[in-house]
Design an enzyme around this catalytic site. Structure first.
Site, mmCIF file in Angstrom:
data_model
loop_
_atom_site.group_PDB
_atom_site.id
_atom_site.type_symbol
_atom_site.label_atom_id
_atom_site.label_comp_id
_atom_site.label_asym_id
_atom_site.label_seq_id
_atom_site.Cartn_x
_atom_site.Cartn_y
_atom_site.Cartn_z
ATOM 1 N N GLU A 472 -23.005 64.235 41.368
ATOM 2 C CA GLU A 472 -23.691 64.803 40.401
ATOM 3 C C GLU A 472 -25.128 65.191 40.645
ATOM 4 O O GLU A 472 -26.086 64.370 40.924
ATOM 5 C CB GLU A 472 -23.533 64.101 39.067
ATOM 6 C CG GLU A 472 -24.061 64.920 37.980
ATOM 7 C CD GLU A 472 -23.597 64.155 36.501
ATOM 8 O OE1 GLU A 472 -24.268 64.634 35.405
ATOM 9 O OE2 GLU A 472 -23.365 63.084 36.527
ATOM 10 N N LYS A 489 -19.221 65.754 33.041
ATOM 11 C CA LYS A 489 -18.552 64.993 31.847
ATOM 12 C C LYS A 489 -16.810 65.392 31.892
ATOM 13 O O LYS A 489 -16.654 66.719 31.704
ATOM 14 C CB LYS A 489 -19.334 65.410 30.514
ATOM 15 C CG LYS A 489 -20.277 64.635 30.287
ATOM 16 C CD LYS A 489 -19.888 63.296 29.686
ATOM 17 C CE LYS A 489 -21.041 62.159 29.694
ATOM 18 N NZ LYS A 489 -20.963 61.446 30.993
#
Length: 682
Positions: A472, A489
């Site tokens: 990420e 997410k």
């Protein structure tokens, strides 16, 4: 009309430490851009028994008037006849350097802008002092040394110094001291010319053809260094149109031209060669002054990094961005600095897209020797580094929250959401294994083999190391001012068969809950970026896309915006820190909720950011997830291991599914070590 000096600098240390030489050479450096006056305390000591009374006279007759912008006057001591000599005077100047034993005494410190303490081994000091002053000093060495000891027993001067110098007497002391002084906030304006000169020096750059294995090259160059950073795109087989896996960067603080910063609450320790500066203030304030200068070098052949700083920002820096001030016990096992960076003088960048090895090196750190070192390493590298054998025995981990406790915390988070105090709570827990016999670099190789990722990294800062396979991006800023955030997410494990794997991927893509989690964080990050961005440039070119990695499927979005002209890049990073994907929304109130739910436990490096701050003004920072943090026990080969894991809680979360997600996210790291998720009481 009296004019107050811009700065008064004290240089203290025991006899023979080299204070006089340092003062003279430092004055020569500083005089290139302003007037400098120098005062030697030996001019005012009233004889061989006069250290204490000499310090009193120095403060009252020299320092007090100089501080007021008035001339200092005193009677110079005649050492040959042992009586007061002719009157002397010193006029204020933009910089006044005061050197001698007692320069940093308690009565003087409040009137000094900075104090340098010079340290040398006792035997070396005596040899140097007597070679300089001959038999005259030899007869009085012991009586003078006793006075120095009395002074320093009553007044721990070194602990109050802003700069501590280990003086090797090899000519390096003035340059190292000046570099350390440039980092002090009080010197920021005064030393702007020196800082601009340093920033304008183009590094030596050489390109070599080659496609070396990144880990193999790091092993050859830096695996044994105590301060080293590897930022690796280790998933080269992943076709990424955004080129997150194009470059890998490696460097170490292994020359005198390098620097190492470690920041703890309110204070930074910056090692510049043989000088160490203690810097009061926040980390982002330091970053703004030492990186975000507003005058950047042009990008070199589209290279992402020109040294520059590399390292990590821990989650507890939230104290500077609106979060609470959680301070773990610094003596507790696993305690690490809130942030740590190196500024290397040499760096290697692998361009995986163009099959090129780039070498960057400051002129003062022997570019030709560095180039030859890298060439020699490339000539003998293996094609790959074999994965180390499994750890035997495999580390046994304990989890901070058992299953019933974590489920209760999920429900407590949902109650906070029901009451309107949050929309989404990114609850975390951690796993720990104590006193494990292992090698940190080998642990990185194990993680790298098990779970390649675009933002993999290996960090070593003394007795702390970290091995990560993070997928990420937290935030990037290009040299041209374009900012990007790419929050993750939504997670599913990989399936055992192609059919099961596709079903899990489809389930994630169509999950209303995961899409809601992702979209809430996108809204949060749009707001974070907007504080320093041109609002007309804010866009979301990718929303809830699915990416697949070795052990998980992830839902990823992309937010872009362009920095406002003249806006501070360091402040733009601070406005978005910590990553919203690791807090929830709204950020400030949700961090307060998390402090309670997580029992006041500091997350440390986990949930923070790792990456680089280039001299071009570019930065790229990943979110610290899928990361094994290792803290060594001094004097042993044992390491305390920790792994943070968690997930986003929304109003419709299933507590059991959230616990399952914790186990899924821990799997990639634990399985690489041969470990399993600990059984917990039901």
């Amino acid at each position: 009309m009296a004019t107050s000096p811009a700065l008064i600098l004290g240089i203290d240390g025991r006899s023979g430490a080299g204070k006089s030489t340092l003062a003279a050479e430092l004055a020569t450096e500083l005089r290139r851009h302003r007037e400098v006056a120098v005062f030697h305390l030996e001019d005012i000591y009233p004889g061989w028994d006069g250290l204490a009374s000499g310090m009193d006279a120095y403060v009252s007759d020299v320092l007090v008037p100089l501080r007021r912008g008035e001339n200092a006057t005193w009677n110079t001591w005649d050492w040959a006849v042992g009586t007061p000599g002719a009157p002397s005077a010193l006029s204020p100047a933009p910089v006044v350097i005061i050197e001698g034993v007692g320069a940093g005494c308690a009565a003087a410190r409040e009137m000094l802008d900075a104090l340098v303490w010079v340290e040398v081994a006792d035997e070396t000091r005596k040899t140097r002092a007597l070679s300089r002053d001959g038999e005259t000093f030899a007869a009085h060495w012991d009586r003078w040394a006793d006075q120095e000891e009395t002074y320093l027993r009553a007044d721990p001067v070194p602990g109050h110094a802003q700069v501590v110098l280990e003086n090797r007497a090899d000519g390096s002391a003035p340059g190292h001291t000046l570099r350390a002084l440039k980092a002090l906030p009080k010197f920021y304006t005064l030393l702007a010319p020196e800082r601009a000169e340093a920033a304008a020096r183009q590094p030596f750059h050489r390109s070599l053809p080659g496609t070396p294995d990144t880990a193999a090259l790091f092993t050859a160059l830096y695996a044994d260094d105590r301060h080293a950073v590897l930022l690796e795109s280790s998933n080269l087989s992943f076709a990424d149109p955004r080129q997150r896996n194009r470059f890998s960067i490696m460097a170490a603080a292994d020359t005198d031209e390098s620097a190492v910063l470690e920041h703890r609450p309110g204070t930074g320790s910056l090692q510049e060669g043989t000088a160490t500066a203690r810097i009061n203030g926040g980390f982002f304030e330091f970053l703004a002054q030492q990186w975000d200068t507003g005058s950047f070098l042009p990008a070199a052949e589209e290279l992402p990094f020109v040294p520059g700083w590399l390292g990590y920002l821990g989650y507890e820096l939230k104290r500077e961005t609106g979060g609470s001030d959680l301070r773990p016990d610094p003596a507790a096992p696993g305690s690490i600095a809130d942030a740590a960076l190196i500024r290397p003088s040499q760096a290697v960048i692998l361009d995986h897209g163009n099959n090129t090895v780039h070498l960057l090196c400051s002129a003062g750190s022997d570019p030709e020797a560095f180039a030859e070192r890298v060439r020699s390493a490339l000539a003998t590298l293996p094609a790959t580094v074999p994965e180390p054998p499994a750890l035997v025995p495999a580390p046994l981990f304990a989890v901070r929250d058992n299953r019933p406790g974590y489920l209760a915390k999920v429900r407590a988070a949902q109650e906070q959401i029901r009451q309107g105090n949050s929309y989404e709570v990114c609850l975390t827990t951690s796993l720990h294994s104590a006193r494990v016999a292992c090698d940190p670099w080998e642990n990185y190789l194990r993680l790298r083999a098990a779970n390649p990722a675009p933002f993999a990294h290996y960090l070593r800062f003394g007795d702390m190391a970290a091995a990560s396979t993070s997928p990420e991006r937290f935030m990037s800023i290009g040299a041209d001012g374009w900012m990007r955030a790419e929050p993750i997410k939504g997670t599913r494990p990989r399936g055992a068969t192609p059919e099961a794997d596709q079903a899990l991927k489809d389930e994630l893509a169509s999950s209303p809950k995961d899409r809601a989690e992702n979209i809430m964080i996108v809204d949060l990050l749009r707001n974070d970026l907007s504080h320093f961005a041109d609002p007309a440039t804010l866009s979301v070119p990718r929303l809830c896309a699915i990416e697949t990695y070795a052990t998980v499927h992830q839902m990823v979005s992309t937010i872009d915006a362009r920095l406002l002209p003249g806006a501070s890049r360091a402040e733009a990073i601070a406005a978005a820190f910590p990553a919203g994907s690791m807090t929830g929304a709204p950020k400030i109130s949700t961090m307060e909720i998390l402090d309670v739910l997580e029992d006041g436990a500091a997350r440390g490096l986990y949930s923070g950011a790792v990456g680089y701050f280039s001299a071009t003004g570019a930065t790229d920072l990943s979110v610290v997830i899928r990361t094994l943090v290792m803290v060594g026990e001094p004097g042993t080969d044992l390491w305390n291991l920790s792994l943070g894991v968690g997930g986003a809680i929304t109003a419709d979360s299933s507590p059991q599914e959230e616990w399952d997600e914790v186990r899924t996210k821990a799997f990639g790291v634990l399985s690489a070590l041969g470990s399993v998720f600990p059984e917990t009481s039901d």
